[in-house]
Design a protein around this motif. Structure first.
Motif, short mmCIF file in Angstrom:
data_model
loop_
_atom_site.label_atom_id
_atom_site.label_comp_id
_atom_site.label_asym_id
_atom_site.label_seq_id
_atom_site.Cartn_x
_atom_site.Cartn_y
_atom_site.Cartn_z
N ARG A 81 2.75 1.96 1.02
CA ARG A 81 2.02 2.58 -0.10
C ARG A 81 0.54 2.76 0.22
O ARG A 81 -0.04 3.81 -0.07
CB ARG A 81 2.20 1.75 -1.37
CG ARG A 81 3.61 1.84 -1.96
CD ARG A 81 3.81 0.78 -3.02
NE ARG A 81 2.93 0.99 -4.17
CZ ARG A 81 2.71 0.07 -5.11
NH1 ARG A 81 3.31 -1.11 -5.02
NH2 ARG A 81 1.92 0.33 -6.12
N VAL A 82 -0.09 1.74 0.81
CA VAL A 82 -1.51 1.88 1.14
C VAL A 82 -1.71 2.87 2.28
O VAL A 82 -2.73 3.58 2.33
CB VAL A 82 -2.16 0.52 1.48
CG1 VAL A 82 -2.17 -0.39 0.26
CG2 VAL A 82 -1.49 -0.16 2.66
N GLU A 83 -0.75 2.95 3.20
CA GLU A 83 -0.85 3.93 4.28
C GLU A 83 -0.75 5.35 3.72
O GLU A 83 -1.43 6.26 4.21
CB GLU A 83 0.25 3.70 5.32
CG GLU A 83 -0.02 2.49 6.20
CD GLU A 83 1.09 2.27 7.21
OE1 GLU A 83 2.22 2.78 6.99
OE2 GLU A 83 0.85 1.58 8.22
N ILE A 127 -1.75 6.27 0.76
CA ILE A 127 -3.04 6.53 0.13
C ILE A 127 -4.07 6.90 1.19
O ILE A 127 -4.85 7.85 1.03
CB ILE A 127 -3.50 5.31 -0.69
CG1 ILE A 127 -2.55 5.08 -1.87
CG2 ILE A 127 -4.93 5.50 -1.18
CD1 ILE A 127 -2.79 3.77 -2.59
N PRO A 142 -1.92 -2.17 -3.49
CA PRO A 142 -1.79 -0.71 -3.51
C PRO A 142 -2.28 -0.10 -4.82
O PRO A 142 -2.92 0.97 -4.81
CB PRO A 142 -0.29 -0.50 -3.30
CG PRO A 142 0.16 -1.70 -2.55
CD PRO A 142 -0.65 -2.82 -3.12
N ARG A 143 -1.98 -0.75 -5.91
CA ARG A 143 -2.47 -0.25 -7.20
C ARG A 143 -4.00 -0.30 -7.25
O ARG A 143 -4.65 0.61 -7.77
CB ARG A 143 -1.88 -1.08 -8.34
CG ARG A 143 -2.27 -0.59 -9.72
CD ARG A 143 -1.72 -1.50 -10.80
NE ARG A 143 -2.15 -1.08 -12.14
CZ ARG A 143 -2.01 -1.81 -13.24
NH1 ARG A 143 -1.42 -3.00 -13.16
NH2 ARG A 143 -2.43 -1.36 -14.40
N ALA A 182 -6.21 -1.40 2.95
CA ALA A 182 -5.15 -1.10 3.91
C ALA A 182 -5.22 -2.05 5.10
O ALA A 182 -4.20 -2.58 5.56
CB ALA A 182 -5.26 0.35 4.37
N PRO A 236 -9.99 1.69 -0.34
CA PRO A 236 -8.64 1.78 0.24
C PRO A 236 -8.60 1.49 1.74
O PRO A 236 -7.61 0.97 2.24
CB PRO A 236 -8.23 3.22 -0.05
CG PRO A 236 -9.02 3.61 -1.25
CD PRO A 236 -10.33 2.92 -1.08
N ASP A 238 4.51 -2.37 0.46
CA ASP A 238 3.10 -2.36 0.09
C ASP A 238 2.27 -1.74 1.22
O ASP A 238 1.31 -0.99 0.96
CB ASP A 238 2.61 -3.78 -0.20
CG ASP A 238 3.29 -4.38 -1.42
OD1 ASP A 238 3.41 -3.68 -2.43
OD2 ASP A 238 3.71 -5.55 -1.35
#
Length: 242
Positions: A205-207, A209, A153-154, A172, A168, A202
């Motif tokens: 978090r990517v979702e 973004i 995610p970072r 993802a 991303p 995690d």
């Protein structure tokens, strides 16, 4: 005290002293491995501050440092008594998890692909070592994968900051596939299961973004800049076969 009893006690004392010496030696060698791996982790941490154009070269430089990891593991293996892997492996298991993480994350940064357990074992030099003394345990590899997923995610956020809105999307998809694969495993209620349970955060978090990117209609307007290291070449560099 009769002679037989005295000899028996002396034998026990000798065994205890031998095991204590072995334990101290293995702990020191495990600390050496951990120090080497922490240096690699520091190198990997620099990717968040690098321009995208410099990533490939940085990954290659980091991959070359795994020669030191293999050397540390080989020295550790030499100190393990024959047929006693399962007796001592907890001594270095933490360092091995971190080494697996470093190998997996380096490979992903360069290729965007998953490093298999067999490939990770090759990178760490396990194929040249006797399995009764040293191996990459499955749970150590899985811990390494989870640690890598925690970084993604970072990495996705960093890509957005750099203006790469394609990364991303790939990240993802990768995190979701990894989470789905872990769901197939019948994990017992231990630290690995607890860490797996954290993978859903995690994914979330990517979702988030991805949601922000799509909300601003950025993902469809930007080309996807995929990692461009050749998988075979990078794997050969990681494993010291180049």
């Amino acid at each position: 005290m009769d002679e037989a009893t005295r000899r028996s006690l002396q034998s026990v004392v000798a065994e205890v002293e031998t095991e204590r010496a072995t334990s101290e030696t293995l702990r020191e060698l495990a600390r050496n491995l951990d120090r080497t791996q922490r240096m690699i982790a520091m190198q990997l941490g620099q990717v968040y501050a690098l321009p995208p154009a410099e990533l490939s070269e940085h990954v290659t430089t980091t991959a070359q440092q795994f020669a030191e990891v293999r050397a540390d593991i080989a020295r550790l293996c030499d100190a393990v008594p024959a047929q006693e892997y399962y007796k001592w492996n907890e001594t270095w298991s933490w360092a091995m998890r971190n080494a697996a993480f470093g190998a997996c994350f380096t490979y992903y940064l360069g290729t965007g692909l998953l490093l298999s357990k067999e490939q990770a074992a090759d990178v760490l030099g396990m194929h040249a070592l006797p399995s009764d003394r040293m191996m990459l345990a499955t749970d150590e590899y899985l811990h390494g994968l989870i640690s890598m997923a925690n970084e993604l995610p970072r990495l996705a956020m960093n890509a957005v900051t750099a203006g790469d809105f394609g990364a991303p999307v790939r990240i993802a998809a990768f995190v979701k596939q990894l989470h789905a694969a872990f769901q197939v495993l019948n994990l017992k209620n231990d630290i690995l299961r607890k860490r797996f349970d954290g993978l859903k955060y995690d994914v979330k978090r990517v979702e988030e973004i991805m949601y922000d990117i799509r909300l601003r209609n950025l993902a469809s307007d930007q080309p996807s800049t995929a990692p461009h290291s050749d998988p075979a070449t990078l794997l050969a560099t990681l494993a010291g076969h180049a």
